[in-house]
Scaffold this motif. Structure first.
Motif, short mmCIF file in Angstrom:
data_model
loop_
_atom_site.label_atom_id
_atom_site.label_comp_id
_atom_site.label_asym_id
_atom_site.label_seq_id
_atom_site.Cartn_x
_atom_site.Cartn_y
_atom_site.Cartn_z
N TRP A 13 0.82 -1.20 0.00
CA TRP A 13 0.00 0.00 0.00
C TRP A 13 0.86 1.26 0.00
O TRP A 13 0.53 2.26 -0.64
N GLY A 14 1.98 1.21 0.72
CA GLY A 14 2.88 2.36 0.76
C GLY A 14 3.46 2.66 -0.61
O GLY A 14 3.54 3.82 -1.04
N ILE A 15 3.88 1.62 -1.34
CA ILE A 15 4.44 1.79 -2.68
C ILE A 15 3.39 2.36 -3.63
O ILE A 15 3.66 3.27 -4.42
N ILE A 16 2.16 1.83 -3.56
CA ILE A 16 1.08 2.33 -4.42
C ILE A 16 0.81 3.81 -4.14
O ILE A 16 0.69 4.63 -5.06
N LEU A 149 -9.83 16.00 7.70
CA LEU A 149 -10.83 14.94 7.67
C LEU A 149 -10.12 13.59 7.56
O LEU A 149 -9.42 13.32 6.58
N GLN A 150 -10.33 12.74 8.58
CA GLN A 150 -9.77 11.39 8.57
C GLN A 150 -10.83 10.40 8.10
O GLN A 150 -11.96 10.41 8.60
N PHE A 151 -10.46 9.56 7.16
CA PHE A 151 -11.37 8.55 6.63
C PHE A 151 -11.33 7.30 7.52
O PHE A 151 -10.41 7.13 8.34
N PRO A 152 -12.29 6.39 7.37
CA PRO A 152 -12.27 5.15 8.16
C PRO A 152 -11.01 4.33 7.89
O PRO A 152 -10.48 4.35 6.77
N LYS A 153 -10.55 3.61 8.89
CA LYS A 153 -9.38 2.75 8.73
C LYS A 153 -9.73 1.60 7.78
O LYS A 153 -10.82 1.04 7.84
N ILE A 154 -8.77 1.24 6.92
CA ILE A 154 -9.04 0.23 5.91
C ILE A 154 -8.30 -1.08 6.18
O ILE A 154 -8.47 -2.04 5.43
N THR A 155 -7.46 -1.11 7.20
CA THR A 155 -6.78 -2.34 7.60
C THR A 155 -6.80 -2.45 9.11
O THR A 155 -7.01 -1.47 9.82
N GLY A 158 -4.32 -0.25 11.07
CA GLY A 158 -4.54 1.18 11.21
C GLY A 158 -4.32 2.03 9.98
O GLY A 158 -4.28 3.26 10.09
N MET A 159 -4.18 1.44 8.79
CA MET A 159 -3.99 2.26 7.59
C MET A 159 -5.23 3.13 7.36
O MET A 159 -6.36 2.67 7.44
N GLN A 160 -4.98 4.41 7.08
CA GLN A 160 -6.07 5.38 7.05
C GLN A 160 -5.70 6.56 6.17
O GLN A 160 -4.62 7.13 6.30
N PHE A 161 -6.59 6.94 5.27
CA PHE A 161 -6.37 8.11 4.42
C PHE A 161 -6.92 9.36 5.11
O PHE A 161 -7.82 9.29 5.94
N ILE A 185 -1.70 9.51 3.93
CA ILE A 185 -2.09 8.21 4.44
C ILE A 185 -1.31 7.91 5.71
O ILE A 185 -0.10 8.15 5.78
N LYS A 186 -2.03 7.46 6.73
CA LYS A 186 -1.38 6.92 7.91
C LYS A 186 -1.10 5.46 7.60
O LYS A 186 -2.00 4.61 7.63
N ALA A 187 0.16 5.15 7.25
CA ALA A 187 0.50 3.81 6.77
C ALA A 187 0.50 2.78 7.89
O ALA A 187 0.25 1.60 7.66
N LEU A 188 0.77 3.23 9.10
CA LEU A 188 0.83 2.32 10.25
C LEU A 188 0.42 3.08 11.50
O LEU A 188 0.89 4.18 11.74
N ASP A 189 -0.48 2.49 12.27
CA ASP A 189 -0.95 3.11 13.50
C ASP A 189 -0.99 2.05 14.60
O ASP A 189 -1.92 1.26 14.69
N ARG A 190 0.04 2.03 15.42
CA ARG A 190 0.10 1.11 16.54
C ARG A 190 0.01 1.91 17.84
O ARG A 190 0.00 3.15 17.82
N LYS A 191 -0.03 1.25 18.95
CA LYS A 191 -0.23 1.92 20.23
C LYS A 191 0.88 2.93 20.52
O LYS A 191 0.64 4.02 21.04
N HIS A 192 2.13 2.59 20.18
CA HIS A 192 3.26 3.46 20.51
C HIS A 192 4.01 3.97 19.29
O HIS A 192 5.09 4.54 19.43
N PHE A 193 3.46 3.76 18.08
CA PHE A 193 4.22 4.13 16.89
C PHE A 193 3.27 4.34 15.71
O PHE A 193 2.35 3.54 15.51
N ASP A 194 3.47 5.41 14.95
CA ASP A 194 2.70 5.57 13.71
C ASP A 194 3.55 6.27 12.66
O ASP A 194 4.49 7.01 12.97
N VAL A 195 3.20 6.00 11.40
CA VAL A 195 3.92 6.52 10.23
C VAL A 195 2.91 7.16 9.28
O VAL A 195 1.88 6.57 8.97
#
Length: 224
Positions: A13-16, A149-155, A158-161, A185-195
């Motif tokens: 998803w990140g590459i796309i 505006l944050q869209f619903p998470k798709i994975t 935590g992936m989110q546009f 895009i929020k490519a990764l959303d964990r409890k202590h880390f996000d990208v």
């Protein structure tokens, strides 16, 4: 779901997404500025409603092969309600003047953030009042407003546009001199880390003219 599968899908998803962003401004690089932004933040919860964050950020210009801007800031936040947050902060930054010198800025800041859930979407409205003080330039107050505006998470990881806009108003002249549109895009959303990875179209006023530039950014956040 094992970690390899999660990483493989995140990478795909990140590459796309990066490919799509690159396509948006690939044709524009010959006639307008293009910069890469990177922000890294570490935050800690002092209690249930208070937090402290330390951030560093750089703006890099591939065309000039040099940094445009670098800064560090510290922010303290208080969140009395889930939909309301106050923050106070201070930023120390350096702006490259491209004549062998750097312009130094110190910036006290006050924030007010409001948020609202709309089904699976989330709307965030941010206001920031700042006092920009320079070593060799005129000081002034400025107001920043931002709507996101944050869209619903798709994975499940935590992936989110998201899309957002922000504008900057000089209070001494009562004029808007800078504005940006973001898609990211929020490519990764964990409890202590996000990208987060994003593209931004920027408009900036200088000498009574508006100049357009493209920005590709990466934000890394760690909470402890």
């Amino acid at each position: 779901m094992n970690s390899f599968y999660i990483f493989a899908n995140m990478f795909k998803w990140g590459i796309i997404f990066i490919f799509l962003l690159t396509s948006l401004f690939a044709k524009s690089q010959n006639n307008r500025d293009f910069t890469l932004w990177n922000k890294n933040e570490v935050s800690v919860n002092l209690c249930d409603k208070m937090n402290l964050a330390i951030t560093e950020k750089i703006h890099y210009s591939p065309n000039k092969n040099s940094l445009d801007l670098k800064y560090g800031e510290i922010l303290a936040g208080y969140k009395p309600k889930k939909w309301l947050e106050y923050r106070i902060g201070f930023r120390h930054s350096y702006l490259n003047l491209y004549n062998g010198e750097w312009l130094t800025e110190n910036r006290p800041m006050l924030f007010l953030s409001l948020s609202k859930k709309l089904e699976e979407f989330k709307l965030i409205f941010l206001n920031r009042l700042e006092w920009r003080t320079f070593t060799e330039a005129d000081n002034y107050f400025r107001h920043k407003q931002s709507l996101k505006l944050q869209f619903p998470k798709i994975t499940e990881w935590g992936m989110q546009f998201y899309i957002s806009e922000e504008s900057f108003l000089k209070l001494n002249e009562i004029e808007t001199h800078q504005a940006r549109l973001f898609t990211g895009i929020k490519a990764l959303d964990r409890k202590h880390f996000d990208v987060k990875v994003y593209y931004s179209l920027q408009k900036k006023k200088a000498d009574d003219n508006w100049y357009t530039s493209d920005i590709l950014g990466l934000n890394l956040s760690v909470s402890i």
